[in-house]
Structure formats: C-alpha cells, structure tokens
Scaffold this motif. Sequence first.
Motif, PDB file in Angstrom:
ATOM      1  N   PRO A 124     -13.475  -1.778  -2.971  1.00  0.00           N
ATOM      2  CA  PRO A 124     -12.294  -2.636  -3.016  1.00  0.00           C
ATOM      3  C   PRO A 124     -12.554  -4.101  -3.332  1.00  0.00           C
ATOM      4  O   PRO A 124     -11.702  -4.774  -3.880  1.00  0.00           O
TER       5      PRO A 124
ATOM      6  N   GLU B 119      -7.571  -1.814   0.766  1.00  0.00           N
ATOM      7  CA  GLU B 119      -7.924  -1.869  -0.647  1.00  0.00           C
ATOM      8  C   GLU B 119      -7.657  -3.268  -1.196  1.00  0.00           C
ATOM      9  O   GLU B 119      -6.530  -3.747  -1.196  1.00  0.00           O
TER      10      GLU B 119
ATOM     11  N   THR C  39     -14.785   8.657   2.833  1.00  0.00           N
ATOM     12  CA  THR C  39     -14.404   7.487   2.041  1.00  0.00           C
ATOM     13  C   THR C  39     -15.623   6.765   1.483  1.00  0.00           C
ATOM     14  O   THR C  39     -15.694   6.441   0.299  1.00  0.00           O
TER      15      THR C  39
ATOM     16  N   SER D 224       0.020  11.246  -4.644  1.00  0.00           N
ATOM     17  CA  SER D 224      -0.215  10.109  -5.536  1.00  0.00           C
ATOM     18  C   SER D 224      -1.152  10.482  -6.678  1.00  0.00           C
ATOM     19  O   SER D 224      -1.956  11.415  -6.559  1.00  0.00           O
TER      20      SER D 224
ATOM     21  N   THR E 131      -4.441  10.334  -8.904  1.00  0.00           N
ATOM     22  CA  THR E 131      -5.826  10.190  -8.464  1.00  0.00           C
ATOM     23  C   THR E 131      -6.569   9.207  -9.357  1.00  0.00           C
ATOM     24  O   THR E 131      -6.500   9.295 -10.584  1.00  0.00           O
TER      25      THR E 131
ATOM     26  N   TRP F  69      -5.589   5.566  -1.388  1.00  0.00           N
ATOM     27  CA  TRP F  69      -6.867   5.200  -1.998  1.00  0.00           C
ATOM     28  C   TRP F  69      -8.074   5.772  -1.272  1.00  0.00           C
ATOM     29  O   TRP F  69      -9.195   5.675  -1.762  1.00  0.00           O
ATOM     30  N   LEU F  70      -7.884   6.379  -0.097  1.00  0.00           N
ATOM     31  CA  LEU F  70      -9.057   6.796   0.670  1.00  0.00           C
ATOM     32  C   LEU F  70      -9.040   8.284   1.010  1.00  0.00           C
ATOM     33  O   LEU F  70      -8.080   9.002   0.751  1.00  0.00           O
TER      34      LEU F  70
ATOM     35  N   LYS G 229      -5.018  -3.449  -8.090  1.00  0.00           N
ATOM     36  CA  LYS G 229      -4.783  -2.116  -7.543  1.00  0.00           C
ATOM     37  C   LYS G 229      -4.107  -1.230  -8.594  1.00  0.00           C
ATOM     38  O   LYS G 229      -3.151  -1.654  -9.247  1.00  0.00           O
TER      39      LYS G 229
ATOM     40  N   LEU H  25     -12.348   5.920  -6.870  1.00  0.00           N
ATOM     41  CA  LEU H  25     -12.383   4.836  -5.900  1.00  0.00           C
ATOM     42  C   LEU H  25     -13.434   3.806  -6.284  1.00  0.00           C
ATOM     43  O   LEU H  25     -14.609   4.112  -6.423  1.00  0.00           O
ATOM     44  N   GLU H  26     -12.977   2.568  -6.486  1.00  0.00           N
ATOM     45  CA  GLU H  26     -13.909   1.461  -6.672  1.00  0.00           C
ATOM     46  C   GLU H  26     -14.146   0.810  -5.315  1.00  0.00           C
ATOM     47  O   GLU H  26     -13.335   0.929  -4.413  1.00  0.00           O
TER      48      GLU H  26
ATOM     49  N   GLU I 162       0.842  -1.201   0.000  1.00  0.00           N
ATOM     50  CA  GLU I 162       0.000   0.000   0.000  1.00  0.00           C
ATOM     51  C   GLU I 162       0.875   1.248   0.000  1.00  0.00           C
ATOM     52  O   GLU I 162       1.833   1.353   0.761  1.00  0.00           O
TER      53      GLU I 162
ATOM     54  N   ARG J  57      -0.388   3.642  -7.513  1.00  0.00           N
ATOM     55  CA  ARG J  57      -0.557   4.890  -6.765  1.00  0.00           C
ATOM     56  C   ARG J  57       0.778   5.471  -6.287  1.00  0.00           C
ATOM     57  O   ARG J  57       0.808   6.377  -5.452  1.00  0.00           O
TER      58      ARG J  57
END
Length: 392
Positions: free
Chosen positions: A332, A145, A55, A324, A326, A75-76, A340, A329-330, A33, A343
Amino acid sequence: MEPYSCDTFVALPPATVGNRVIFGKNSDRLFDEVQEVIYFPGAVHSDLSKRLKCTYIEIDQVPETYAVVLSRPAWLWGAEMGANEHGVCIGNEAVWGREAISKEEALLGMDLVRLGLERADTAEKALDVIVDLLEKYGQGGNCAEGEEFSYYNSFLIADRNEAWILETSGKYWAAEKVQGIRNISNQLSITSRIDREHPDMRNYAKQKGWWDGQEDFDFAAAYSYINTASMMTSPSRYCQGYTLLNKHKGNITFETMMGILRDEPSGINMKGEFLSTASMVSVLPRDSSLPCVHFFTGTPHPERSVFKPFIFVPHISQLFDTQSPTFELERPLARKPYVKPDRRHPLYQKHQQALEVISHNKVLTCALLRIPAPWLHLLLAPPISVSSSLHP
C-alpha cells in the motif's frame, strides 16, 4: 491517523427473544474503502506442503477448512467479520495500549478472523486457533490501503451456545466468556474477570512495570491507559454501545441489533473520515435443527442500507453482485501518491447511485421550500421518476 475502530455486539439468552444468540457488527473503515461480501466453500487440503498465502505472509495449511461467508475490505485476504457453516461468527476491533505496535508484516487481525472461521466449528475452538496462530506468527503490518495504519486486535467470537471476548497486545492476550450481553470497541475492556490467558501475560506486565504483582490483576488497566473504574461512565462508543444493549435486555431481536448499528447519536453509526462501511447481524438459534441467518449490507451507511440475508445451503453459487474486481495487491505504501484501483462491486455502485438521487432530492426539496407558495404547486405537479438504471 486517529485511532478509530468498529463496534461488535452479542446478546445471549435470556437477553434475547426466542432462545437465540444475536451477533452484530459495524465495520468502521476509511470512508473510500470498498467492502465486499464473498463466499468460500469448504475444502480438503491433501498437500500440506503447499503454504497458505494470507495478506502479507505465508503460513501452514490445515487438512480441512470450513465454508465461510465474509465481509472484507476488498484489497486484502482476511475479513472484518463473517460466519462459517457451523454457526461461528467473528468480528474484530483495532485496539491500542502500552505495547508498541509492530509494523513488521505478520498476520493482520483480519487474517485471524478468516482463519478462525475456516478452521473452527465452535467459538472456543476459534479462540484456540487465533491464539495459536498469534503465538506462532505474530500480528502486524499495515491495515489500510494507501495509508499508514497499524494496530493490535480484540475479537468477539460467538456460536449457537456461547460467546467469547479475546483481547490482545502483541502476542499477549486475555479472554472472557460472555454472560448475557457484551460489546467491544476500540479499547481493551477485559478487566479482572479473565477466564483464559496467555501463560506469561501477568509476568510480562510485571516486568514492564505495568502491574505491581500485589493488586488484583486488571488486564485493561495493565496493558492500556484506560481508567477501568470509570470505563462504564465515560462518553465512549464502548459505553454507549453497552447502554443500548442493556436498554433492550430481555427483548433483543435481530431488528434490535440492526437499530443499534444504525444509531447515530452514540457514534456507533460512524460518519466522516472513518465511516461505517459495512454491517453484519447474525441470528444463531440454539435449536440446531434451525438454520443460522446472517444479514450483510455490503454497503456503507447502515441507516440507508438493506440488510440482506445469507444462509448456508448446499451448492451455493458465488455472490457476484457483492464481489469486487480482483487486482494484484501492491504494498500500500510502495509508491506515492498511491492510487487505489476501483474496487466497487455492482451492489456498491447501485448504492452510490441511490445515495446521489436521495441527496439530489433533498437539495431540490430545500430549494422548493424557499419558492413562493403560488408557484410551488406548478413545480410539484409533474410526477418525479427515477431512472430504471438504478434498479438491479
């Protein structure tokens, strides 16, 4: 997934040098991550009918939010740790206990970290923000994620003058005002010393049969499976962290805190499936004329990372080297296998390249040590250079 978590520390005068509060945290997350360090300016929100998207859920906005610097899984929306322009710092830990973990999407503990920083100018006000949001919206949802990983949260909240531990189980909570030194890890640690609490916390524990109503109330014993009588003699990271803090009590500096976060024998510097993916140390002078200084790695492996300082000043530009890319967001676990997106921010990529060079040089050194001595000087004669692409 095994219940691993992070470690957060605070030391208050007179345990520190120079009349300063020292805050530190390792964020231990899945090894792959990416964690970014990102700045958000303060803002005035005139249209309060517009909801704030966290989120997973939307919540009510407030009239004003403060400037924050966050270290967060990229991711959040929320953050593992961070600070605001008023010198408030917050870090959170995953905790488990008797209460079943809710998988229903609500506020993540990491969302609560960011919300506390954006909405409070003191540590105790941040505690108020978090418990009020907890009561209104609850906590829950997937915290990783591409993996199923859910937990409740504990928080360490500090400012220039004081610090608080806040530990939760569902909507129930207890808080302890810190005296001297304190740390939290992936276990409930507040016992009978409770300075603030959810009004129905004891009654709920009694209804569930976790407390008989006669013995002195012990939050950790009631809401988890911990034997609190032996809590400080166990080999846990919580116990190891307190031992390291106590070893330096009276002489704790920001360098001391960085050394604790880099400590491998204690397990605080974590390696493996769960890794210390980012670290933070903050210096909070009690003299309000002095600035607070917040150090972030923005990269994993604290023993191989540089802690880079951040100070709130006017006209801060965005931190592009630690920001990171952008992606939308799916959910997870919406599809299997979950792929993934990449990022990695520029600093993270440079850090990876440097680690590859270090690893290669170690292998080369080991190989050279097995070569007969007469040939060794010939191989070592040419200078070894590092590609300029490794330098920012």
